[in-house]
Motif scaffolding. Structure first.
Motif, mmCIF file in Angstrom:
data_model
loop_
_atom_site.group_PDB
_atom_site.id
_atom_site.type_symbol
_atom_site.label_atom_id
_atom_site.label_comp_id
_atom_site.label_asym_id
_atom_site.label_seq_id
_atom_site.Cartn_x
_atom_site.Cartn_y
_atom_site.Cartn_z
ATOM 1 N N LEU A 248 -11.830 2.883 -4.130
ATOM 2 C CA LEU A 248 -10.288 1.754 -4.405
ATOM 3 C C LEU A 248 -9.543 1.158 -3.880
ATOM 4 O O LEU A 248 -9.324 0.520 -4.882
ATOM 5 N N GLY A 249 -11.200 0.536 -2.975
ATOM 6 C CA GLY A 249 -10.880 -0.942 -3.152
ATOM 7 C C GLY A 249 -10.893 -2.097 -3.642
ATOM 8 O O GLY A 249 -9.165 -2.506 -4.208
ATOM 9 N N PRO A 250 -11.511 -1.806 -4.888
ATOM 10 C CA PRO A 250 -12.111 -2.541 -6.074
ATOM 11 C C PRO A 250 -10.855 -3.111 -7.221
ATOM 12 O O PRO A 250 -10.133 -3.437 -7.666
ATOM 13 N N ARG A 251 -9.876 -1.271 -7.006
ATOM 14 C CA ARG A 251 -8.693 -1.075 -8.373
ATOM 15 C C ARG A 251 -7.879 -1.515 -8.003
ATOM 16 O O ARG A 251 -6.931 -2.059 -7.997
ATOM 17 N N VAL A 252 -7.368 -1.625 -6.923
ATOM 18 C CA VAL A 252 -6.156 -1.448 -5.827
ATOM 19 C C VAL A 252 -6.263 -3.117 -5.943
ATOM 20 O O VAL A 252 -5.250 -3.967 -5.709
ATOM 21 N N SER A 253 -7.618 -3.573 -5.216
ATOM 22 C CA SER A 253 -7.290 -5.026 -5.899
ATOM 23 C C SER A 253 -6.616 -5.933 -6.314
ATOM 24 O O SER A 253 -6.349 -6.940 -7.382
ATOM 25 N N GLU A 254 -7.125 -5.487 -8.096
ATOM 26 C CA GLU A 254 -7.530 -5.483 -9.386
ATOM 27 C C GLU A 254 -6.262 -5.317 -10.140
ATOM 28 O O GLU A 254 -5.720 -6.522 -10.781
ATOM 29 N N HIS A 255 -5.738 -4.601 -9.273
ATOM 30 C CA HIS A 255 -4.039 -4.137 -9.396
ATOM 31 C C HIS A 255 -2.823 -5.371 -8.796
ATOM 32 O O HIS A 255 -1.919 -5.684 -9.443
ATOM 33 N N PHE A 256 -3.485 -5.701 -7.727
ATOM 34 C CA PHE A 256 -2.598 -6.480 -6.884
ATOM 35 C C PHE A 256 -2.806 -8.570 -7.221
ATOM 36 O O PHE A 256 -2.364 -8.862 -7.294
ATOM 37 N N GLY A 257 -4.176 -8.278 -8.106
ATOM 38 C CA GLY A 257 -4.437 -9.539 -7.746
ATOM 39 C C GLY A 257 -5.023 -10.022 -7.089
ATOM 40 O O GLY A 257 -5.086 -11.572 -7.148
ATOM 41 N N HIS A 258 -5.327 -9.593 -5.906
ATOM 42 C CA HIS A 258 -5.810 -10.066 -4.797
ATOM 43 C C HIS A 258 -7.059 -10.010 -3.667
ATOM 44 O O HIS A 258 -6.021 -8.150 -4.073
ATOM 45 N N TRP A 259 -7.856 -10.144 -3.400
ATOM 46 C CA TRP A 259 -8.724 -9.464 -2.937
ATOM 47 C C TRP A 259 -8.583 -8.628 -1.242
ATOM 48 O O TRP A 259 -8.903 -7.263 -0.959
ATOM 49 N N GLN A 260 -7.436 -9.054 -0.632
ATOM 50 C CA GLN A 260 -6.752 -8.592 -0.101
ATOM 51 C C GLN A 260 -6.360 -7.476 0.242
ATOM 52 O O GLN A 260 -6.202 -7.153 1.796
ATOM 53 N N ALA A 261 -5.542 -7.552 -0.481
ATOM 54 C CA ALA A 261 -4.959 -5.846 -1.273
ATOM 55 C C ALA A 261 -5.873 -4.608 -1.124
ATOM 56 O O ALA A 261 -5.718 -3.746 0.357
ATOM 57 N N GLY A 262 -6.938 -4.901 -1.314
ATOM 58 C CA GLY A 262 -8.375 -3.522 -0.483
ATOM 59 C C GLY A 262 -9.181 -3.537 0.212
ATOM 60 O O GLY A 262 -9.250 -2.123 0.538
ATOM 61 N N LEU A 263 -8.139 -4.565 0.948
ATOM 62 C CA LEU A 263 -8.837 -4.168 2.859
ATOM 63 C C LEU A 263 -7.753 -3.929 3.224
ATOM 64 O O LEU A 263 -7.536 -3.194 4.291
ATOM 65 N N GLY A 264 -6.310 -4.736 3.318
ATOM 66 C CA GLY A 264 -5.413 -4.353 3.734
ATOM 67 C C GLY A 264 -4.779 -2.627 3.739
ATOM 68 O O GLY A 264 -4.070 -2.230 4.458
ATOM 69 N N LEU A 265 -5.390 -2.183 2.538
ATOM 70 C CA LEU A 265 -4.559 -1.021 2.129
ATOM 71 C C LEU A 265 -4.352 0.170 2.914
ATOM 72 O O LEU A 265 -3.697 1.254 3.349
ATOM 73 N N TRP A 266 -5.383 0.100 3.988
ATOM 74 C CA TRP A 266 -6.266 1.150 4.864
ATOM 75 C C TRP A 266 -5.727 0.772 5.960
ATOM 76 O O TRP A 266 -5.926 2.052 6.863
ATOM 77 N N ALA A 267 -5.007 0.265 6.047
ATOM 78 C CA ALA A 267 -3.203 0.518 7.647
ATOM 79 C C ALA A 267 -2.626 1.762 7.149
ATOM 80 O O ALA A 267 -2.262 2.404 8.518
ATOM 81 N N ILE A 268 -1.825 2.002 5.875
ATOM 82 C CA ILE A 268 -1.149 3.597 6.379
ATOM 83 C C ILE A 268 -1.961 4.165 6.444
ATOM 84 O O ILE A 268 -1.286 5.354 7.705
ATOM 85 N N PRO A 269 -3.280 4.389 6.255
ATOM 86 C CA PRO A 269 -3.589 6.192 7.003
ATOM 87 C C PRO A 269 -3.939 5.974 8.508
ATOM 88 O O PRO A 269 -3.870 6.629 8.987
ATOM 89 N N ALA A 270 -3.880 4.592 9.043
ATOM 90 C CA ALA A 270 -4.529 4.117 10.138
ATOM 91 C C ALA A 270 -2.277 4.643 11.193
ATOM 92 O O ALA A 270 -2.843 5.888 12.070
ATOM 93 N N VAL A 271 -1.323 4.470 10.915
ATOM 94 C CA VAL A 271 -0.741 4.220 11.051
ATOM 95 C C VAL A 271 -0.271 5.830 10.947
ATOM 96 O O VAL A 271 0.237 6.419 11.480
ATOM 97 N N LEU A 272 -0.216 6.577 10.192
ATOM 98 C CA LEU A 272 -0.466 7.841 9.944
ATOM 99 C C LEU A 272 -1.138 8.742 10.660
ATOM 100 O O LEU A 272 -1.049 9.731 10.935
ATOM 101 N N ALA A 273 -2.517 7.870 11.087
ATOM 102 C CA ALA A 273 -2.885 8.896 12.324
ATOM 103 C C ALA A 273 -2.333 9.021 13.658
ATOM 104 O O ALA A 273 -2.541 9.476 14.744
ATOM 105 N N ILE A 274 -1.681 7.813 13.855
ATOM 106 C CA ILE A 274 -1.455 7.462 14.680
ATOM 107 C C ILE A 274 0.462 8.676 14.974
ATOM 108 O O ILE A 274 0.359 9.191 15.918
ATOM 109 N N LEU A 275 0.714 8.970 14.040
ATOM 110 C CA LEU A 275 2.191 9.484 14.084
ATOM 111 C C LEU A 275 1.380 11.521 14.311
ATOM 112 O O LEU A 275 2.048 12.093 15.003
ATOM 113 N N ALA A 276 0.188 11.319 13.719
ATOM 114 C CA ALA A 276 -0.360 12.652 13.579
ATOM 115 C C ALA A 276 -1.129 13.245 15.225
ATOM 116 O O ALA A 276 -0.736 14.352 15.625
#
Length: 398
Positions: free
Chosen positions: A147-175
């Motif tokens: 998913l990383g390359p696809r997300v990066s291409e969609h948002f136009g910069h490679w940082q998005a493909g790395l930062g996306l994974w904060a979402i499951p980490a936050v969900l894990a904190i709540l879980a």
């Protein structure tokens, strides 16, 4: 109901333990172009987090005095989330490296506790649940690679493909905050409250775990670059890591299930190492002829080895707290070794100009571990970890 909640929580936690590693390789091209990363600096993005995964578990005997299991888990997951959010803003090589260290510390804290949790939550289903934990861990890594390359291409910069994974980490904190069991955490007995540095078997298990998993970190770090060198694309490299992950999941789940009636882990490990060896030999002799097949074989072997080697470690001791302590030591020393292997593989790539020397190193490592596996006979577990009582040591001296 409690068992189902524990299974769900185990999966949610495990999914967060590999995206910080596998999201790097497929985006290495644009990252290098943007930040000036060299191959050895890029190797640090994998090697340093894995080294953290080794060092932090070794500190657990001290950390347990000041940090509870609940506090440690929240701190680890928070570090992963913060590192991923930081990566959304990064534009320099050394900031990337620093974010890798922060994320690696977070993963190390969570991962160091997981085998003990699995052993405590599922004492009668250890092999199967360890396989499920391994499969969830690897699935998170595969999703990040694809998913990383696809997300990066969609948002136009490679940082998005790395930062996306904060979402499951936050969900894990709540879980974790909502679903964790509230039962007391068992303490180590006084006989096992020390360290494992004096145990030859603990060191052998750690060396074994580290070397048979060095292939995973090396493939995550260098498979996309290898694919690019042979005319592939960044997305194609990510898809290859995804293919490897799919077969890792098959190996982690399928082989323990196939051998569920077998208490001796050696046949499964020999089979997994043999399949892995065939894949590395294929990469050496015909790197472009059937790359997907070689990667699938390597993935199957790596997945089964990770699951079975952790199960092998936990089965050396009966008490969950003591087995968890041993697993923390094995992961600690083992991940230090696992983190060094891709760095050496990257150095060999720089020195030789291609990845053939790197694949040769991994092939030789698998061959050596095939021989070492013979040492792990189940009837020798207790004797191998037995610590002579003080009176025995005095008698031996006299």
């Amino acid at each position: 109901m409690r068992v189902a909640l524990n299974l769900l929580l185990m999966i949610v936690l495990a999914v967060n333990l590999r995206p910080i590693l596998t999201s790097i390789g497929p985006l290495l091209g644009p990252m290098r172009a943007s930040t000036g990363l060299g191959y050895q600096q890029a190797a640090l993005l994998t090697a340093l987090p894995v080294l953290c995964m080794g060092l932090i578990p070794l500190l657990q005997p001290w950390l347990r005095r000041w940090v509870s299991e609940h506090g440690g888990m929240l701190a680890g997951l928070s570090a992963i989330a913060l590192a991923c959010l930081w990566r959304l803003q990064l534009d320099s090589a050394w900031a990337l490296v620093a974010s890798a260290v922060l994320a690696g510390i977070g993963v190390a804290v969570v991962q160091g506790m997981m085998p003990g949790l699995v052993n405590r939550w599922f004492p009668t289903r250890l092999a199967g649940c360890m396989g499920l934990y391994s499969a969830a861990l690897m699935s998170g890594g595969g999703l990040a690679a694809m998913l990383g390359p696809r997300v990066s291409e969609h948002f136009g910069h490679w940082q998005a493909g790395l930062g996306l994974w904060a979402i499951p980490a936050v969900l894990a904190i709540l879980a974790w905050a909502v679903l964790r069991p509230r039962s007391p955490v068992p303490m180590l007995s006084s006989a096992r409250s020390g360290h494992w540095f004096s145990s030859a078997r603990a060191w052998l298990l750690a060396l074994y775990f580290g070397l048979i998993n060095g292939g995973y970190t090396s493939m995550v770090a260098w498979l996309p670059a290898f694919h690019l060198e042979h005319g592939g694309t960044a997305q194609g490299g990510g898809d290859l890591v995804g293919l490897m992950t799919l077969f890792q999941v098959c190996g982690a789940l399928g082989l323990p299930l196939l051998l569920r009636g077998v208490t001796d882990r050696r046949p499964g490990l020999w089979l997994a190492l043999g399949v892995q060896l065939a894949g590395f030999v294929g990469l050496l002799l015909a790197p472009t002829m059937a790359t997907g097949l070689w990667v699938a074989m390597i993935g199957f072997g790596l997945g089964a080895c990770f699951s079975l080697s952790l199960t092998l470690t936990l089965e050396h001791l009966k008490a969950p707290a003591e087995a968890g302590s041993l697993a923390a030591f094995v992961q600690g020393i083992g991940f230090i070794i696992t983190g060094i292997v891709p760095y050496i593989a990257g150095w060999l790539r720089d020195m030789s100009g291609d990845f053939q020397a790197s694949w040769t190193l991994l092939t030789v490592t698998v061959l050596a571990m095939l021989l070492v596996t013979a040492r792990f006979t189940p009837r020798g577990y207790a004797a191998a970890l037995a610590r002579p009582a003080p009176d025995d040591r005095v008698a031996q001296v006299n």
